[in-house]
Design an enzyme around this catalytic site. Structure first.
Site, mmCIF file in Angstrom:
data_model
loop_
_atom_site.group_PDB
_atom_site.id
_atom_site.type_symbol
_atom_site.label_atom_id
_atom_site.label_comp_id
_atom_site.label_asym_id
_atom_site.label_seq_id
_atom_site.Cartn_x
_atom_site.Cartn_y
_atom_site.Cartn_z
ATOM 1 N N LYS A 21 44.872 63.492 21.676
ATOM 2 C CA LYS A 21 44.964 64.123 20.364
ATOM 3 C C LYS A 21 44.846 65.650 20.483
ATOM 4 O O LYS A 21 45.624 66.391 19.877
ATOM 5 C CB LYS A 21 43.868 63.575 19.453
ATOM 6 C CG LYS A 21 44.015 63.999 17.995
ATOM 7 C CD LYS A 21 42.914 63.430 17.103
ATOM 8 C CE LYS A 21 42.923 61.922 17.056
ATOM 9 N NZ LYS A 21 43.986 61.379 16.166
ATOM 10 N N GLU A 78 45.688 33.264 55.697
ATOM 11 C CA GLU A 78 44.847 33.022 54.516
ATOM 12 C C GLU A 78 43.404 32.741 54.879
ATOM 13 O O GLU A 78 42.565 32.550 54.005
ATOM 14 C CB GLU A 78 45.426 31.865 53.699
ATOM 15 C CG GLU A 78 45.655 30.594 54.507
ATOM 16 C CD GLU A 78 46.452 29.536 53.727
ATOM 17 O OE1 GLU A 78 46.362 29.505 52.498
ATOM 18 O OE2 GLU A 78 47.142 28.735 54.394
ATOM 19 N N GLY A 136 48.413 34.528 52.312
ATOM 20 C CA GLY A 136 48.037 33.625 51.231
ATOM 21 C C GLY A 136 46.784 34.199 50.604
ATOM 22 O O GLY A 136 45.673 33.838 50.957
ATOM 23 N N THR A 137 46.991 35.142 49.703
ATOM 24 C CA THR A 137 45.838 35.908 49.216
ATOM 25 C C THR A 137 44.932 35.117 48.285
ATOM 26 O O THR A 137 43.800 35.525 48.048
ATOM 27 C CB THR A 137 46.305 37.206 48.523
ATOM 28 O OG1 THR A 137 47.403 36.899 47.680
ATOM 29 C CG2 THR A 137 46.711 38.232 49.554
ATOM 30 N N ASN A 138 45.405 33.990 47.760
ATOM 31 C CA ASN A 138 44.488 33.182 46.934
ATOM 32 C C ASN A 138 43.340 32.674 47.803
ATOM 33 O O ASN A 138 42.169 32.904 47.508
ATOM 34 C CB ASN A 138 45.216 31.974 46.326
ATOM 35 C CG ASN A 138 46.350 32.391 45.407
ATOM 36 O OD1 ASN A 138 46.452 33.538 45.026
ATOM 37 N ND2 ASN A 138 47.206 31.443 45.065
ATOM 38 N N ASP A 139 43.690 31.973 48.874
ATOM 39 C CA ASP A 139 42.649 31.432 49.743
ATOM 40 C C ASP A 139 41.908 32.544 50.484
ATOM 41 O O ASP A 139 40.695 32.475 50.664
ATOM 42 C CB ASP A 139 43.247 30.440 50.758
ATOM 43 C CG ASP A 139 43.384 29.061 50.145
ATOM 44 O OD1 ASP A 139 43.150 28.939 48.923
ATOM 45 O OD2 ASP A 139 43.706 28.108 50.866
ATOM 46 N N ARG A 158 51.932 61.771 19.788
ATOM 47 C CA ARG A 158 51.631 61.201 21.107
ATOM 48 C C ARG A 158 52.778 60.263 21.488
ATOM 49 O O ARG A 158 53.562 59.860 20.617
ATOM 50 C CB ARG A 158 50.312 60.441 21.086
ATOM 51 C CG ARG A 158 50.261 59.359 20.027
ATOM 52 C CD ARG A 158 48.896 58.705 19.949
ATOM 53 N NE ARG A 158 48.850 57.777 18.825
ATOM 54 C CZ ARG A 158 47.754 57.168 18.414
ATOM 55 N NH1 ARG A 158 46.605 57.392 19.013
ATOM 56 N NH2 ARG A 158 47.791 56.336 17.402
ATOM 57 N N ARG A 195 37.271 63.753 15.184
ATOM 58 C CA ARG A 195 37.972 62.600 15.771
ATOM 59 C C ARG A 195 37.778 62.533 17.273
ATOM 60 O O ARG A 195 37.636 63.547 17.941
ATOM 61 C CB ARG A 195 39.476 62.697 15.508
ATOM 62 C CG ARG A 195 39.881 62.566 14.075
ATOM 63 C CD ARG A 195 41.358 62.923 13.931
ATOM 64 N NE ARG A 195 41.743 63.165 12.565
ATOM 65 C CZ ARG A 195 42.312 62.241 11.770
ATOM 66 N NH1 ARG A 195 42.571 61.045 12.244
ATOM 67 N NH2 ARG A 195 42.632 62.542 10.533
ATOM 68 N N HIS A 251 46.819 47.689 12.441
ATOM 69 C CA HIS A 251 46.046 47.406 13.644
ATOM 70 C C HIS A 251 46.610 46.208 14.403
ATOM 71 O O HIS A 251 46.857 46.256 15.604
ATOM 72 C CB HIS A 251 44.585 47.154 13.265
ATOM 73 C CG HIS A 251 43.734 46.802 14.427
ATOM 74 N ND1 HIS A 251 43.470 45.507 14.799
ATOM 75 C CD2 HIS A 251 43.104 47.598 15.344
ATOM 76 C CE1 HIS A 251 42.706 45.510 15.876
ATOM 77 N NE2 HIS A 251 42.456 46.763 16.219
ATOM 78 N N ARG A 297 56.256 24.974 48.436
ATOM 79 C CA ARG A 297 55.138 24.061 48.725
ATOM 80 C C ARG A 297 55.651 22.636 48.800
ATOM 81 O O ARG A 297 56.023 22.057 47.794
ATOM 82 C CB ARG A 297 54.082 24.168 47.622
ATOM 83 C CG ARG A 297 53.221 25.414 47.713
ATOM 84 C CD ARG A 297 52.500 25.661 46.417
ATOM 85 N NE ARG A 297 53.466 26.104 45.423
ATOM 86 C CZ ARG A 297 53.325 27.196 44.671
ATOM 87 N NH1 ARG A 297 52.247 27.929 44.762
ATOM 88 N NH2 ARG A 297 54.246 27.539 43.799
ATOM 89 N N ARG A 311 56.503 25.804 53.505
ATOM 90 C CA ARG A 311 55.158 25.592 54.039
ATOM 91 C C ARG A 311 54.933 24.109 54.295
ATOM 92 O O ARG A 311 55.213 23.264 53.441
ATOM 93 C CB ARG A 311 54.109 26.098 53.045
ATOM 94 C CG ARG A 311 52.696 25.879 53.550
ATOM 95 C CD ARG A 311 51.663 26.422 52.592
ATOM 96 N NE ARG A 311 51.562 25.598 51.405
ATOM 97 C CZ ARG A 311 50.748 25.883 50.378
ATOM 98 N NH1 ARG A 311 50.005 26.970 50.396
ATOM 99 N NH2 ARG A 311 50.701 25.089 49.329
ATOM 100 N N SER A 327 52.703 35.413 56.350
ATOM 101 C CA SER A 327 52.757 35.486 54.898
ATOM 102 C C SER A 327 51.322 35.384 54.395
ATOM 103 O O SER A 327 50.640 34.379 54.611
ATOM 104 C CB SER A 327 53.608 34.353 54.335
ATOM 105 O OG SER A 327 53.591 34.406 52.926
ATOM 106 N N GLY A 338 41.954 52.866 17.542
ATOM 107 C CA GLY A 338 40.951 52.200 16.712
ATOM 108 C C GLY A 338 39.675 51.831 17.436
ATOM 109 O O GLY A 338 38.797 51.194 16.867
#
Lengths: 869, 869
Positions: A26, A734, A755-758, A329, A96, A445, A551, A607, A753, A105
């Site tokens: 602002k 992984e 396996g970022t989850n595990d 803005r 403000r 809003h 998979r 896999r 490769s 808000g």
């Protein structure tokens, strides 16, 4: 000592557009507008650094600030010709918030300083008076009502603060400044920052500005406008205003706003069934109503957009026919609008391609890719509101934000239905599939926030009768109860009873243009995670260049296959297992034929079997009985085998390549299926590139043993089929140990490769299935800065990845490295993968475009960083 | 090209003692003895390198070896005055294995080359003949019997090899050499190497040596002896021999051997109830029987021990009263003997302290620390055999090695009872608590192997009637059946029916001396893992300098406490939890008072609550009912809470400091209990050093938050008690991410303690509870080189530890770092901890002496490595 207060107004300003971090959005907007000669009520901005000082100082103002503010106030008085605290000629000011990023808000604003303090409680007092008198709008209040109101407000404030309302304007000013600083750390602001990844240390600036009044009679007005349509991106001035009103009235959506331009006013009337006569009388456009001010506004907006080279969201007030600009803005916009505006502006030569790409938040593309309602589906439309945020969604009606959140936590899809929304509803809005309000316009809003969230929203649907106490919503004689399903179309504003079928998104030409540009810049290749020919085809349409994760076990559950799988698991010996695997072979082969064909010409990473075997057997007695009968064995035997497969921590149990080690015949069958499919396709002229991926490798010998089986099988099949196919054998990375010993593994694996989850589960020691009991609290309390299952934890998991890349490439400098965890579709994580020098990311089909754009962002933003920008 | 064949004999040799890796233990022993002028039958040794060449060459002898062997054989013929293959004056040779380490009985030996081939099957043939004729000993066989035997052997060999027995001595020689090389990779040799951590690539040497005969009549004998008592370490020549026998007869234990010295012969007679008259007639000592040869033997053994500076295990043959030495090597000994011999030899100035320490295998100390039978316990002694390997044990009688292994796998304690043992029994011996044999002496297979394993063994208990087919063992009229309990005392030779109570080991003064010397060299401090004052006291007696891990949750299960714990878990809100925790507070305080007192003067690391809460609640309905009743709530509520605590992967779930984050009141209660105990003790003059350890830390904020609670509580308690105690707050490093971000964590933590159990689980992705389904196979197939739960995986887990140490010390160079996982008691892992520069290891009380010695070994061995030894 750094300058703390920056003045603006009267055609000049001390600040400028480069000071956004210091003066807030602002503050720089007002300074820059002053510098441009745009009419701005004079004022001054206290910097964000003062906010930080204030917090470091246990919420005390730094010494000397009072002198700076006094001097700045003197300048304002001089420009505006009023005196602050002058009883006869009072200068009224607004106070403000303004952070370096827009937080609509979320923080406090104090208007009409010296008259009242608009708090939430305050609104209740006003509503009470209005209710007592039977008024529907603020403008119905009489002078006596207002006097009564002020009395009630002062009483409320006294009760709450345990001291009377300060009558001294100086005291009011400092309390207001403190209130704005304080609101930086209110609950909803903190939540909003967390949701958007904004830093708590940025702080807010405070802008004190002389008030101008849009509510001093019918020659006054106030409004908000966008220089282009924020919903579609159309190059058309679009705004809403109210005669004899303050700005907050427009945003809060209490009165239905009028349109700024004649064109949109007529369109609005058409959509809402208002006759031209009624429109002209009750809802005329600003263009008709105050043509001089309108012309001035058009000049100003054109100048502003050209100056900022971006679509602007502006606030204006007309006081006795004089136009004042209160704010400008970059305007929030839907993803569709962002794409169109970016492409248009490149064509208009306003911006270059890089800027266009950076203007589009990759994550927002999700909105464009979401399905819409099936045009052929039967719709029971009961109402129509404003198409505030596009998309199609359905869910159970909930009338309360907290409950919406709770229901969603339990897995329910909900639509949040409110008379109007306020920042308190944020959590519920975030949890809901869509938002429906009775009151408020396109800039209300609900509309602004929903667009920001990329959530479907229908606003200002006045025909609804919402009753919070009976938890019902009525439209004429129809009553919809809490828990009933409704569907919302955010692109048409339609509200439907029941669930309406959806269809896939169709993408615009502009979208294709943006994607083409993204591909010009990005270095990462984008693949997809797909387990079926259908998914592969969808992803290919979205630009996927190959499959990063197919998979195979998902195929195991389909139709009759599960029987053969269970037969294999229940087999007493190798003989029995081989017999069952022989049944699975043609089924798997068919799967691979489909997938390899669908992705012809590109690499397909398949896999090998990954989950623990107990996932394939039934755990309830009824299903076990059926299984026993089907297999022709005793229930006891089934039970014993199921029992023997039980694991305390299956995540860390007998799965991944550990299965292929103990049951090499499974690896052999899968390899045979892959290579038979590949050879037969190649004979038909299909370009196949199978890449066999061994999961959960943690030691060198595992990949050696599994690779040998795969290679031996491949050679056997190729000899039989008398054709050779190019193929690779690689590993999923992984397990933390795989990263630490990546140099060994790379000696054997042809690709990695991640396996970022595990990898995330093991690096943190967080089971994703169980982390619900503490992870949300960890994220809330910032014990971890991001949910590591959403965005790669660069410090920990990322460090392991970095080591793996370095070690792997040291041994094999051409090692192909990608990522196939869910992070492959997360823009922040994609940037990290780019920085690590990976070859590709792989993500779900619908995130492919996001990944392409994020990959381009990674290049452009890091070039800029390198260049010191 | 390297020299392949080394000759010896006639007072000179081409090899020497430094060539053990090349010539094997047997080869260098014979070479060195030749060099010393000890009478050794001439021969030559083919190097271990040839064995490796042989395997690399697909089991073909390398070119040119035949020429080398021919030349060496010529030398032997010249020295011995016989001709190989000469029909009139034949030179007979033995062909023996010999690796760089002793692998007793694991590989093949071919004796009397040209006469027969002693295979297991062969033994059966001989047994059959003996059975047919009713003979009890080989010497009963007549010339005709032997002729018949040769015929039967040749027929057997022909049937098996599908070709006749080779009559050409050259052919026999090469087949024998191939057989010895081949036996390096027989199943039992591979198993033995795996059990002992020996490398498969070392290979075996082959020693071809002219035969001398102890079985050419009554002026001939053969025997084995130890230069000191291998069981007690007593400085006394100790050996067994047989008149008119071959060496294998003594070792195999088929005939009960006679004693070499008069003293031990008389002792033996006494123990076995043999009259002096009978002893002199039937079992005279060598000293009496062949005094000249005996005197020569004494001279030789004295020379050998002095030369090798270690207790020697020697084999000798007397051919027509002439003494020939066949072998010398470091003698296997019990841990007690190792300790005594080492201390004695330092006192005799034969060796220095470092050598003494290195001579003792740290793991073997376990034997000394094992309990013995309670002297006051009632014993039902039914028989007495030879006290072959010390210790006390009980178990169920099993008559078959495979079954012993199977029963043990199921968790049964078993005693393996055999007429005699052979290498095939190894697996069962390893699985058993103790071993009992009917036949065989102190140097029989059972005795030697059991001592090596540190297992209790009673040998040659001739009074037993063992019947494999009825699975019974009779002593007079008493019948013990398979599955009945018996107890063995390996130090007295007593065999008892039933389970006999055991008492703690008492340690000798020599043991204390060794421990004192170890402490002089070691750099690592040794702490203990102890959860009770009793354990702390035991460990302190064993030399522990502090507690490295006190698990507070073990206390939670004791007595009535579990009720309060469950009340806490079931509480609806903070109020309820605090109420329950208040009940736990005095109990925990009492625990800490006990532990801190028992370890006064040393640091006591107390780990805060670690396991997931579901471990404390009952999972069967019956117990849940009791719990519901006790708590005064409904069963449904109990069930619902238990259900809500269920986790899919509890290892990676809501545990460790994650509990302390979500339930800070638990951390607070535990800290309060610790500091109240510490303050009150300090007031009484007790030197307390509490160290509060936060488990499972993975992020910086976790330790910040937990440390704040602990410090705040400590300050509050110390202010109340008006006394200050020194304390530290640190973390367990057991999550991979903690290692990767150790620099952050070290900014807050005052100490690190590696929890290598969990760190191994997460780094490998192996759940220890579930790994049984694949880990044994992984170890067997060498997919991993060591069981990572036994010995730290240096490549993976160790790499993380290394990074953690480097990062932690970079931030805080005085950071105290230890290890409290079970690896803290494993010698190989202790060496790794020393190399990493840790401050201490912590292990179970009984492993403290092992850790002290291993820590000294780590220093000495790595000094040697540094010095290039």
């Amino acid at each position: 000592m750094a300058k703390r207060v920056y003045s603006f107004g009267g055609g000049i300003a001390e600040g400028n557009a480069d000071m956004k971090n210091l003066l807030g959005g602002k503050g720089v907007g007002l300074a820059e507008m002053s510098n441009l000669g745009v009419p701005v009520p004079a004022g001054f901005t206290i910097t964000t650094e003062v906010c930080t000082e204030y917090y470091n100082n246990v919420r005390e103002f730094p010494a000397g600030l009072d002198k700076d503010v006094e001097a700045a106030m003197k300048k304002v008085e001089k420009i505006m010709g009023h005196g602050f605290g002058d009883v006869d000629n009072p200068l009224l000011v607004s106070v403000r918030s303004g952070a370096r990023v827009s937080m609509p808000g979320m923080m406090d604003t104090v208007l009409n300083l010296g008259l009242n303090d608009e708090t939430i409680k305050g609104d209740e007092v006003m509503d009470k008076v209005k209710h007592e008198k039977g008024y529907t709008s603020d403008v119905d209040l009489t002078v006596d009502d207002l006097k009564d109101l002020v009395k009630r407000f002062k009483a409320l404030i006294k009760a709450k603060l345990k001291r009377p309302f300060p009558d001294n304007p100086q005291e009011q000013l400092w309390e207001a400044i403190g209130a704005v600083f304080g609101s930086w750390n209110n609950e909803r602001a903190i939540l909003y920052r967390k949701m958007n990844g904004f830093d708590d240390d940025w702080g807010t600036a405070v802008t004190v500005q002389s008030m101008v009044f849009g509510n001093m009679g019918n020659t006054c007005a106030t409004g908000v406008a966008f220089t282009r349509d924020p919903s579609t991106g159309e190059k058309a001035f679009y705004g809403e205003y109210l005669v004899n009103a303050q700005g907050e009235d427009v945003v809060a959506g209490i009165r239905t706003p009028q349109q700024v331009t004649l064109v949109s006013s007529r369109n609005w009337a058409k959509e809402n069934g208002v006759s031209e006569k009624e429109r002209k009388e009750k809802f005329p456009s600003l263009q008709e109503c105050m043509p001089k001010a309108y012309d001035e506004l058009v000049k100003v907006y054109t100048k502003l957009e050209k100056h900022y080279k971006d679509m602007q969201d502006i606030e204006f007030t007309i006081e006795n026919e004089k136009l004042w600009m209160l704010q400008t803005r970059s305007g929030k916009r839907t993803a569709a609008a962002a794409v169109k505006i970016a492409v248009d502006m490149v064509n208009e030569k306003l911006i270059d391609k890089k800027t266009a790409l950076i203007r589009i938040d990759p994550a927002s593309l999700d909105q464009l890719l979401h399905p819409t309602f099936d045009p052929k589906a039967k719709k029971d439309v009961i109402a129509k509101g404003l198409p505030a945020s596009p998309g199609a969604s359905y869910g159970k009606v909930v009338f309360n934000a907290d409950e919406a959140h709770e229901w969603a936590e339990k897995g329910e899809k909900v639509i949040l239905v409110r008379i109007e929304t306020s920042p308190e509803d944020l959590k519920g809005m975030n949890a809901a599939q869509g938002i429906l309000t009775q009151r408020g316009g396109m800039t209300s809003h609900a509309a602004v926030v929903a667009r920001g969230m990329g959530k479907c929203c229908v606003c200002g649907c006045g025909v609804l009768g919402i009753n919070y106490s009976t938890r019902t919503m009525t439209v004429g004689s129809r009553v919809i109860k809490e828990g009933d399903f409704i569907s919302l179309d955010g692109s048409t504003g339609e509200v439907m009873v029941g669930k309406v079928d959806t269809v896939e998104a169709k993408l615009s030409g502009n979208f294709e243009t943006i994607m083409k540009w993204a591909d010009e810049y990005k270095k990462l290749s984008v693949r997809t995670n797909a387990d079926s020919p259908h998914d592969a085809a969808v992803a290919r349409k979205f630009g996927a260049k190959g499959i990063g994760l197919c998979r195979t076990e998902h195929m195991f559950f389909e139709g009759d296959r599960i029987k053969a799988v269970r037969e294999m698991i229940l087999a007493e010996d190798l003989e029995g297992r081989k017999k069952a695997l022989k049944k699975l072979l043609p089924m798997q082969k068919k799967d691979f034929t489909g997938i390899l064909s669908a992705m012809a010409g590109y690499g397909v990473t398949i896999r090998l079997l990954d989950p623990p075997l107990h996932e394939f057997v039934p755990h309830d007695e009824e299903s076990q009985k059926i299984m026993a009968k089907e297999m022709g064995i005793s229930l006891e035997k089934v039970k014993a085998r199921v029992e023997s497969l039980h694991e305390f921590n299956p995540m860390l149990g007998h799965r991944g390549c550990r299965l292929g080690i103990t049951y090499p015949e499974i690896t052999e069958m899968q390899a045979q299926a892959i290579f038979e499919a590949a050879c037969e396709l190649k004979k038909k002229g299909v370009d196949v590139k199978p890449e066999v991926m061994v999961p959960l490798v943690g030691t060198f010998r595992e990949i050696v043993i599994q690779k040998k089986i795969i290679v031996d099988t491949a050679e056997k099949v190729m000899a039989q089929k008398k054709i050779r196919v190019d193929y690779q054998v690689g590993t999923m990375i992984e397990v933390p140990r795989a990263c630490l010993t990546a140099d060994n593994i790379a000696a054997e694996a042809e690709f990695f490769s991640f396996g970022t989850n595990d990898l995330t589960q093991m690096t943190f020691g967080f089971s994703r299935d169980d982390a619900g009991s503490f992870l949300p609290e960890y994220v809330d309390r910032k014990i971890i800065s991001v949910d590591p299952f959403k965005t790669i934890d660069r410090t920990g998991v990322g460090e392991l990845m970095k080591q793996a890349v370095a070690k792997g490439r040291k041994v094999n400098k051409f090692l192909k490295i990608g990522i196939c965890g869910e992070h492959g579709g997360d823009p922040n994580s994609i940037e990290f993968c780019h920085l690590l020098g990976l070859d590709y990311v792989s993500c779900s089909p619908y995130r492919v475009p996001i990944a392409r754009l994020a990959a381009a962002h990674a290049v452009i933003l890091n070039e800029e960083k390198k260049n010191g920008k």
